[in-house]
Design a protein around this motif. Sequence first.
Motif, PDB file in Angstrom:
ATOM      1  N   THR A  86     -52.522   9.282 -17.822  1.00  0.00           N
ATOM      2  CA  THR A  86     -51.079   9.423 -18.052  1.00  0.00           C
ATOM      3  C   THR A  86     -50.312   8.218 -17.512  1.00  0.00           C
ATOM      4  O   THR A  86     -49.309   7.791 -18.105  1.00  0.00           O
ATOM      5  N   LYS A  87     -50.766   7.659 -16.403  1.00  0.00           N
ATOM      6  CA  LYS A  87     -50.091   6.492 -15.831  1.00  0.00           C
ATOM      7  C   LYS A  87     -50.369   5.229 -16.657  1.00  0.00           C
ATOM      8  O   LYS A  87     -49.471   4.418 -16.894  1.00  0.00           O
ATOM      9  N   ARG A  90     -48.429   5.443 -19.814  1.00  0.00           N
ATOM     10  CA  ARG A  90     -46.981   5.600 -19.596  1.00  0.00           C
ATOM     11  C   ARG A  90     -46.438   6.783 -20.405  1.00  0.00           C
ATOM     12  O   ARG A  90     -45.474   6.667 -21.178  1.00  0.00           O
ATOM     13  N   GLN A  93     -42.109  11.577 -19.124  1.00  0.00           N
ATOM     14  CA  GLN A  93     -42.119  12.575 -18.056  1.00  0.00           C
ATOM     15  C   GLN A  93     -42.180  14.001 -18.589  1.00  0.00           C
ATOM     16  O   GLN A  93     -42.842  14.860 -17.991  1.00  0.00           O
ATOM     17  N   GLU A  96     -45.884  14.798 -19.327  1.00  0.00           N
ATOM     18  CA  GLU A  96     -46.914  14.638 -18.300  1.00  0.00           C
ATOM     19  C   GLU A  96     -47.635  15.948 -18.010  1.00  0.00           C
ATOM     20  O   GLU A  96     -48.867  15.992 -17.889  1.00  0.00           O
TER      21      GLU A  96
END
Length: 308
Positions: A86-87, A90, A93, A96
């Motif tokens: 997920t990081k 990107r 939010q 996520e």
Amino acid sequence: MSVVATSVIILFALIFLGFFLGKGKVVKQDSIPDLSNLVLKVTMPVTVFCSIVDQQGESNLSMAWQMIVGVIIFHGIAFVITFVATKLMRVPQNEEGVWLFSGMLTNNGFMGLPLALAVFGTQGMFLMAMGNVISNLIIFSVGLKLITMRYPIKNKISLRQMLLNNINIAVVLGFIFLLLHIPMPAVLDQLLTYLANITSGLSMLVVGLSLSRLAFKDVFSDKKMFVLPVVKLLIIPLVVILLFWMIPIPIDPAVKSVLILTAALPSASVQSMFAEQYGTNTAAASRAVFLTTLFSVVTVPLLMMLAL
């Protein structure tokens, strides 16, 4: 390994049959929740109960503990890998939580139990049921928090909701009958067997019917979401297989096989129900379920043949 491939292909063919039955209005969408309840609350608990009662010997209790510990470790590994993904990608939010839920939690209820039964018999069903107890606890605690993450929702986790579901009750009753050697009357045994035998086919049809409510254009509109099936269906199970190869873990071969199957399964379909219930990202949740289920038709047989 042709048995594995054949069993998986047949069950996934039933998913597509359910999908087209839903799209063609042969089965009305209003009836899908009722069919889902029939599987979750009646036939699948009966199947789990029968799979436990059919077990014999102390080795099965040892295997049950190995499965429970293995599933806990697997969920931890899957969460870390998905968090990193997920990081790197990107992920927005508001998506996520869906990504983390999808990567960590597998569909070992609707799909795992009938697949384990079809591929590995009642022993595989028994082990998958043990893992499902842990998964249910995580789904209704951590999973619920993930689906509502980044949303202004204050929900209390119900201990009753975590523990008192029909699958877990069936597990407890099954162990009572197993450990106390309670005899099963012939008529009752035959009745439960009839109910258990319809679980595999009906559960796959229900998965397909649930997916039929999605429009294709909505499913494929988010290109970034295509990375999720790669993480879920390839990277995570390959890491699990690699760990089994590299680390000499003293674990029963049957437990190892069911753990690999657990890792190879698509995302848990319950997340879409959570998203609808709490008004969070229903589109992302539905895409995650659809895409991971769709591509698992290919990846599950390949991974099982590679691993076993």
